[in-house]
Scaffold this motif. Structure first.
Motif, PDB file in Angstrom:
ATOM      1  N   CYS A  81       1.039  -1.166   0.096  1.00 33.25           N
ATOM      2  CA  CYS A  81      -0.025  -0.025   0.043  1.00 33.25           C
ATOM      3  C   CYS A  81       0.865   1.203  -0.088  1.00 33.25           C
ATOM      4  O   CYS A  81       2.117   1.083   0.304  1.00 33.25           O
ATOM      5  CB  CYS A  81      -1.065  -0.038   1.115  1.00 33.25           C
ATOM      6  SG  CYS A  81      -1.995  -1.491   1.389  1.00 33.25           S
ATOM      7  N   ASN A 101       1.424   4.649   1.692  1.00 36.93           N
ATOM      8  CA  ASN A 101       0.815   5.063   3.183  1.00 36.93           C
ATOM      9  C   ASN A 101       1.350   6.669   2.907  1.00 36.93           C
ATOM     10  O   ASN A 101       2.835   7.110   2.821  1.00 36.93           O
ATOM     11  CB  ASN A 101       1.631   4.578   4.191  1.00 36.93           C
ATOM     12  CG  ASN A 101       1.398   3.065   4.347  1.00 36.93           C
ATOM     13  OD1 ASN A 101       0.170   2.817   3.877  1.00 36.93           O
ATOM     14  ND2 ASN A 101       2.067   2.354   4.740  1.00 36.93           N
ATOM     15  N   LYS A 136      -4.205   5.404   3.629  1.00 41.67           N
ATOM     16  CA  LYS A 136      -3.538   4.172   3.070  1.00 41.67           C
ATOM     17  C   LYS A 136      -4.095   3.830   1.989  1.00 41.67           C
ATOM     18  O   LYS A 136      -5.220   3.338   2.037  1.00 41.67           O
ATOM     19  CB  LYS A 136      -3.883   3.247   4.304  1.00 41.67           C
ATOM     20  CG  LYS A 136      -3.195   1.724   3.975  1.00 41.67           C
ATOM     21  CD  LYS A 136      -3.590   0.748   5.172  1.00 41.67           C
ATOM     22  CE  LYS A 136      -3.172  -0.685   4.721  1.00 41.67           C
ATOM     23  NZ  LYS A 136      -3.403  -1.707   5.492  1.00 41.67           N
TER      24      LYS A 136
HETATM   25  C1  LIG Z   1       1.677   0.833   4.853  1.00 39.61           C
HETATM   26  O1  LIG Z   1       1.028   0.516   6.419  1.00 39.61           O
HETATM   27  C2  LIG Z   1       0.767  -0.689   6.414  1.00 39.61           C
HETATM   28  C3  LIG Z   1       0.106  -0.772   7.487  1.00 39.61           C
HETATM   29  O2  LIG Z   1      -0.993  -0.098   7.588  1.00 39.61           O
HETATM   30  C4  LIG Z   1       2.117  -1.708   6.263  1.00 39.61           C
HETATM   31  O3  LIG Z   1       1.712  -3.060   6.333  1.00 39.61           O
HETATM   32  C5  LIG Z   1       2.820  -1.444   5.011  1.00 39.61           C
HETATM   33  O4  LIG Z   1       4.057  -1.935   4.905  1.00 39.61           O
HETATM   34  C6  LIG Z   1       3.053  -0.083   4.832  1.00 39.61           C
HETATM   35  N1  LIG Z   1       3.619   0.193   3.338  1.00 39.61           N
HETATM   36  C7  LIG Z   1       4.525   0.890   3.252  1.00 39.61           C
HETATM   37  C8  LIG Z   1       4.928   0.933   1.689  1.00 39.61           C
HETATM   38  O5  LIG Z   1       5.171   1.485   3.859  1.00 39.61           O
END
Ligand SMILES: *[C@@H]1O[C@H](CO)[C@@H](O)[C@H](O)[C@H]1NC(C)=O
Ligand SMILES: *[C@@H]1O[C@H](CO)[C@@H](O)[C@H](O)[C@H]1NC(C)=O
Ligand SMILES: *[C@@H]1O[C@H](CO)[C@@H](O)[C@H](O)[C@H]1NC(C)=O
Ligand SMILES: *[C@@H]1O[C@H](CO)[C@@H](O)[C@H](O)[C@H]1NC(C)=O
Ligand SMILES: *[C@@H]1O[C@H](CO)[C@@H](O)[C@H](O)[C@H]1NC(C)=O
Ligand SMILES: *[C@@H]1O[C@H](CO)[C@@H](O)[C@H](O)[C@H]1NC(C)=O
Ligand SMILES: *[C@@H]1O[C@H](CO)[C@@H](O)[C@H](O)[C@H]1NC(C)=O
Length: 605
Positions: free
Chosen positions: A82, A84, A93
């Motif tokens: 995702c 964030n 997110k």
């Molecule tokens: C974004 O947040 C989620 C948890 O909400 C996490 O699992 C994920 O690794 C994060 N993604 C990035 C690219 O940092």
């Protein structure tokens, strides 16, 4: 008499009914005539709607880009990845992709991540094939992004291979929304105009003390902004072989010496309506030809919204049918006007390898913007610039799929045109046509194969490129190309019988006798432009001088027919102003038939 007349009138009515039914039958038959082009569905669902698209060298996959701050698309990342952020307006997110790499032959897509908002941004391939992308909306307006050539694949990547945001020092000097990027001879891009932005800048940036290191104000951009319009976003910018820029905005245009920052000439206003966003006209620079040493440069501008259209969205006024053609390097030249067979806003113009122009996509009423257009223009129209005026347009087979606001058109490596996108809604809206969703967000991708000359008698089929002796060439060098083509003389063009399977040891039938050679060959290089908002940034096509071409070709048996195997030596133009350093699609065109595919050639200094 009375009676007789009544009878014959009734008979006449019946006869007319039969004729009408026949005519409707014939016209629907004509609608699938391969001679008027053929449509193919690539995928019903690319996951995103393409606002921007570019065909990647050398793999020929297509980079599609929509924008963030748009909520859920229809594709998520594998592995639960995702994006964030603190700044996304809808999803802090965001697990949805807003850019994908698409294989236009299989429909397979690979989602790629883009961190900032690319809505109404601009882009261009750099000299090494990197896709450089600038500006956008919200947090994206001053951002720059790059996609490495290593990422031009739909195969899943261990290290993902995404868009990379420019770091500090690579942000733009000004906000850039609705700007136009054009590749320059030194493989930099010039970024011109945009929303309330009357400046231009260069990227990658020059270093001080170069006067080109900073923002450069251009009064022309200020002068061409209508209060109700503005009709000058996404200016049409073309790099001329004279190393000047032709810049068109609204109804005006200039010859601009970007090196000295001097306007050399102001052209007459184009008659009729404004042409740039949100008017939704389009423009190309017609093919640059070696025959005249690239000295004749003609600009074509077509379509757009009617005067007053933008001030009255409810009226849904008819779009323009007018095209203007301007010989920009001739003294005292002015617009020669032509009339398209149908009105068009939000159309795209694609330069074909056979030196013609495809006018495709768009709508017949309204203008660019969310829910501002109606009556999609489903028929592409071919423009043949070398025919006499009045005889240049041909209406082609229609698609079923409206491609209105935020759609794209790109030449693919088989000579077809890929059409993607169309979203007249603020966010993704998949519902069928309703009062609130005039056009649902289009996730499908199609191709349209133009009616090249292969359907005309005695033109021969499409040639096949066998090999080139170099895929990276320098200016003024020679490139050797091996290809085969079908004999185009009437009798010998008929398929020869295949070799008999029972007598595999015996050779195929004797080749047809050599015929006098009236065939016309063109060797063309098409750039791979950035298609967005009805204008393909950096689009150009150039013909190459054939130093020598085999006239007594060797015969070979291919696909059950005798073919001519030929070698041609091609002169790469001397100047980077004709072909700025980057990758091009090289085509062999015989009697108007482009080769079944192109080869990618990198031109460098
Ligand atoms: C974004 O947040 C989620 C948890 O909400 C996490 O699992 C994920 O690794 C994060 N993604 C990035 C690219 O940092
Ligand atoms: C969205 O994707 C799903 C599969 O991932 C598909 O079933 C659905 O038809 C797609 N929606 C549209 C509008 O194409
Ligand atoms: C980027 O620039 C900003 C402001 O100019 C500064 O605060 C920040 O520390 C810089 N970040 C990096 C990684 O250099
Ligand atoms: C646009 O031009 C007008 C008149 O020449 C000038 O007053 C105005 O400041 C200019 N706008 C910008 C943003 O430069
Ligand atoms: C708009 O176009 C339609 C055909 O699509 C035509 O019937 C109508 O007369 C046109 N209206 C104007 C004002 O030109
Ligand atoms: C161009 O126009 C100017 C002014 O109308 C005229 O004096 C001149 O003779 C014209 N030149 C040509 C080559 O037509
Ligand atoms: C390709 O062929 C041309 C003409 O035969 C020749 O001049 C050129 O050097 C060749 N290029 C390479 C890389 O061999």
């Amino acid at each position: 008499m009375e009676h007789g007349n009544a009878l014959s009138r009734r008979k006449w009515e019946q006869w007319r009914l039969v004729m009408t039914v026949l005519a409707i039958g014939l016209s629907s038959l004509q609608a699938v005539d391969a001679g008027l082009g053929q449509w193919r569905l690539v995928t019903q669902n690319a996951g995103i709607s393409a606002m921007h698209a570019a065909v990647a060298p050398v793999s020929g996959v297509v980079v599609l880009l929509h924008h963030t701050n748009s909520g859920p698309s229809n594709i998520t990342f594998p592995d639960g990845r995702c994006r964030n952020t603190t700044y996304d307006r809808l999803l802090k997110k965001d697990c949805f992709a807003h850019s994908v790499i698409l294989d236009p032959w299989t429909g397979v897509v690979r989602p790629v991540m883009v961190m900032t908002d690319t809505q109404c941004s601009s882009g261009q391939f750099l000299g090494d094939g990197t896709l450089s992308q600038t500006g956008g909306d919200a947090e994206g307006t001053k951002r720059t992004r790059k996609l490495s050539p290593k990422c031009y694949t739909t195969v899943a990547q261990k290290r993902y291979c995404d868009w990379v945001e420019g770091g500090n020092g690579t942000v733009l000097l000004s906000q850039r929304w609705y700007s136009t990027n054009t590749l320059l001879p030194d493989a930099r891009q010039i970024i011109v105009g945009g929303r309330n932005t009357f400046t231009l800048e260069y990227f990658p940036r020059y270093s001080p003390p170069s006067p080109k290191a900073g923002l450069i104000y251009l009064q022309f951009l200020n002068d061409t902004a209508d209060a109700k319009g503005p009709n000058n976003y996404y200016p049409f910018v073309h790099l001329l072989p004279t190393n000047q820029l032709y810049i068109f905005a609204n109804r005006d245009s200039i010859l601009y010496d970007y090196k000295q920052n001097v306007v050399l000439r102001k052209f007459d206003k184009i008659p009729g309506n404004p042409r740039n966003y949100p008017s939704g006209g389009s423009s190309v620079m017609l093919p640059l030809l070696y025959n005249d040493n690239f000295k004749k440069v003609e600009i074509l501008v077509c379509g757009g919204a009617a005067v007053g259209s933008v001030a009255n969205v409810k009226a849904q006024m008819n779009c323009s049918t007018s095209c203007g053609r301007l010989d920009v390097l001739r003294k005292n030249s002015t617009w020669a006007m032509e009339t398209m067979p149908m009105p068009r806003c939000m159309g795209d113009m694609v330069l074909l390898p056979d030196l013609n122009v495809m006018i495709i996509n768009g709508a017949k009423r309204g203008f660019q913007g969310w829910k501002c257009g109606s009556e999609p223009t489903l028929n592409p129209v071919l423009y043949e610039p070398r025919k006499i005026a009045g005889n240049r347009f041909t209406v082609l087979n229609p698609t079923q799929t409206p491609r209105v606001y935020h759609s794209t058109a790109n030449l693919l490596t088989d000579g077809s045109i890929m059409l993607a996108g169309s979203n007249t809604n603020r966010y993704y809206a998949f519902k069928p046509k309703t009062s609130t969703v005039d056009f649902p967000t289009e996730l499908s991708v199609e191709t349209f194969m133009p009616p090249y000359a292969e359907n005309q008698p005695n033109s021969g089929g499409r040639p096949v490129i066998i090999s080139v002796n170099a895929t990276t060439v320098r200016y003024r060098s020679t490139l050797e190309l091996l290809f085969w083509d079908y004999p185009s003389n009437g009798a010998s063009a008929a398929p020869s019988p295949p070799p008999s399977p029972s007598s595999s040891s015996s050779s195929p039938p004797p080749p047809p006798p050599p015929v006098s050679n009236p065939d016309r060959f063109d060797f063309t290089m098409n750039s791979s432009p950035w298609s967005t908002h009805s204008f393909s940034h950096g689009q150009r096509v150039v013909t190459l001088y054939p130093i020598s071409l085999t006239t007594q070709p060797e015969s070979r048996f291919e696909n059950g027919r005798w073919v001519n195997v030929r070698t041609v030596q091609l002169r790469v133009p001397s100047y980077s102003t004709v072909l700025p350093q980057t990758y091009y699609m090289l085509w062999v065109v015989k009697n108007g038939n482009p080769s079944t595919s192109c080869v990618w050639i990198r031109v460098r200094g």
